[in-house]
Design an enzyme around this catalytic site. Sequence first.
Site, PDB file in Angstrom:
ATOM      1  N   HIS A   9      55.590 108.382 -30.274  1.00 10.05           N
ATOM      2  CA  HIS A   9      56.389 108.805 -29.122  1.00 10.05           C
ATOM      3  C   HIS A   9      55.739 108.383 -27.812  1.00 10.05           C
ATOM      4  O   HIS A   9      56.437 108.066 -26.846  1.00 10.05           O
ATOM      5  CB  HIS A   9      56.609 110.326 -29.153  1.00 10.05           C
ATOM      6  CG  HIS A   9      57.819 110.734 -29.927  1.00 10.05           C
ATOM      7  ND1 HIS A   9      59.045 110.936 -29.346  1.00 10.05           N
ATOM      8  CD2 HIS A   9      58.003 110.946 -31.249  1.00 10.05           C
ATOM      9  CE1 HIS A   9      59.926 111.272 -30.267  1.00 10.05           C
ATOM     10  NE2 HIS A   9      59.319 111.286 -31.435  1.00 10.05           N
TER      11      HIS A   9
ATOM     12  N   GLU B 245      67.074 108.910 -26.441  1.00  5.30           N
ATOM     13  CA  GLU B 245      65.771 109.340 -26.948  1.00  5.30           C
ATOM     14  C   GLU B 245      65.028 108.156 -27.532  1.00  5.30           C
ATOM     15  O   GLU B 245      65.439 107.597 -28.560  1.00  5.30           O
ATOM     16  CB  GLU B 245      65.923 110.427 -28.012  1.00  5.30           C
ATOM     17  CG  GLU B 245      64.581 110.887 -28.562  1.00  5.30           C
ATOM     18  CD  GLU B 245      64.696 111.913 -29.666  1.00  5.30           C
ATOM     19  OE1 GLU B 245      63.677 112.195 -30.317  1.00  5.30           O
ATOM     20  OE2 GLU B 245      65.802 112.423 -29.871  1.00  5.30           O
TER      21      GLU B 245
ATOM     22  N   LYS C 214      82.393 124.552 -34.315  1.00  5.94           N
ATOM     23  CA  LYS C 214      81.403 124.387 -33.244  1.00  5.94           C
ATOM     24  C   LYS C 214      80.437 125.562 -33.132  1.00  5.94           C
ATOM     25  O   LYS C 214      79.959 125.890 -32.044  1.00  5.94           O
ATOM     26  CB  LYS C 214      82.096 124.150 -31.891  1.00  5.94           C
ATOM     27  CG  LYS C 214      82.990 122.909 -31.857  1.00  5.94           C
ATOM     28  CD  LYS C 214      83.646 122.742 -30.489  1.00  5.94           C
ATOM     29  CE  LYS C 214      84.465 121.458 -30.429  1.00  5.94           C
ATOM     30  NZ  LYS C 214      85.683 121.521 -31.244  1.00  5.94           N
TER      31      LYS C 214
ATOM     32  N   ASP D 265      83.570 114.206 -31.936  1.00  3.25           N
ATOM     33  CA  ASP D 265      83.374 115.336 -31.031  1.00  3.25           C
ATOM     34  C   ASP D 265      81.907 115.747 -31.082  1.00  3.25           C
ATOM     35  O   ASP D 265      81.450 116.272 -32.100  1.00  3.25           O
ATOM     36  CB  ASP D 265      84.266 116.507 -31.464  1.00  3.25           C
ATOM     37  CG  ASP D 265      84.246 117.657 -30.471  1.00  3.25           C
ATOM     38  OD1 ASP D 265      83.322 117.719 -29.645  1.00  3.25           O
ATOM     39  OD2 ASP D 265      85.169 118.496 -30.524  1.00  3.25           O
TER      40      ASP D 265
END
Length: 559
Positions: free
Chosen positions: A544, A238, A370, A446
């Site tokens: 951006h 990104e 998660k 993770d």
Amino acid sequence: MDIRRRPPKPSLRPQVPPPPPSSSPKASDALPLPLYLTNGVFFTLFFSVAYFLLHRWRDKIRNSVPLHVLTLSELAAIITLISSFIYLLGFFGIDFVQSFISKSDSDDDSPQHQRFIIEEDRNIHCSMPTPAISKPIPMDLPQDDEELVNRVVSGEIPSYSLESKLGDCFKAAKIRREAVQRQTGRSVEGLPLEGFDYDSILGQCCEMPVGYVQIPVGIAGPLLLNGCEYSVPMATTEGCLVASTNRGCKAIYASGGATCVLLRDGMTRAPVVRFSSAKRASELKFFLEDRLNFDTLSVVFNKSSRFARLQGIQCAIAGKNLYVRFSCSTGDAMGMNMVSKGVQNVLDFLQSDFPDMDVIGISGNFCSDKKPSAVNWIEGRGKSVVCEAIITGEIVTKVLKTTVPALVELNMLKNLTGSAIAGALGGFNAHAANIVSAVFIATGQDPAQNIESSHCITMMEAVNNGKDLHVSVTMPSIEVGTVGGGTQLASQSACLNLLGVKGASKESPGSNSQLLATVVAGSVLAGELSLMSAIAAGQLVKSHMKYNRSSRDITKICS
């Protein structure tokens, strides 16, 4: 009967991709000239010859000469007329005819001509043309490797067993990669194969590899945290993310740094067990929560590892089902496997006093792993951290290009009120997940645990008579480790080494993973500060557009 609209008939004509655009005039098939000159030549010939023949025929009629008596020049003129007519018909007539064909096809697709068909025609979808795809280029393999690929494709050799059969992880990945291309008919060109240690992931990180994905790593910092400077590695695709976090680090550094405090450190696992009645489930609940039994349970639990130390047990009942949330310290490991082994020891021990206990699952989602959950947001999981800094008004103006009142108001209306309206669970922040994910990927954590690790509430308020800004992030469940899993890979290990937290701490077990958690929180603080400033100053879209949009023609780069 299942009925639906008839799909359009697939075209039998092969799809030929259009030729690449060229800056030079396109050559004609009829003459070695540019197309516009060729058309001009044939147009001129056609009308000139037609005028010549009409003029000659008029003279013959006046002089009573038979029209079929031709001179050599007239014969040549007729041949030229026919040739030019054929060329012009072929050039302009085909497009004219195709326009009628396409119109006919569009009429068939109109509502008046759409028809319904019965379920038996569903298989026609299988024959519909698919978009053009990149075909695999067969590799030039030795005879033995070619035979292995064929055996994998035929199913004679399972793909997952190549490493054990060959004893060569790189060769196994190469054979599997070629087999996948032949089975799917699609190319994986562009996915790197060489330059990676496949032995390092065998049995711990990834099964059945065919290559690896490259993610660029940027550095934000220095981040001045608790008096120490850290260069923070961030793996991301990104644009603007690393630059924005770096600006936040600059503002924190110029204001004297940030302070971070570890509030709690304990990984959790919550099995679900079932009894014949709610009364029996309650009896086990009371037994587990009785402090007199904790020491015995700790001894049983701690046998699983020299680092695992049971910290607490929390129970919840749903009917005759009991959910038991164990919490323990895990040293420098993230600790999921460690706590699971300890829980299994306790469950085996409890079977003697509760033989009617039916263990439904080692994880009953009361952990909670998660998944966004209130229990992690309130009780915490992994490392619970709070990080704060005071940014001077001068830095807010010069570096962040905004004002203290604007930041305070935006934080209240966006991160607090807006998130409450959205029904957010642990999401009272601007973009904590961005920074957490980037640091996680770079350091071998993770990535899926970004979900609960990004639980964060960002607070901003004016201090020192409104001149300066106090900003803080509170993150109750950062789940990180510096040993095990992806932390052992070369690239990820290098990023951990950059932060000074590679491997396990021998002097103080657990201190490396705790320090990593504080760096994550400090990086989130920097990212929150910069993004909120960009929004307050109205610079988000502009930045951006500048840093997250490539001006290069990717098609030319690929070719």
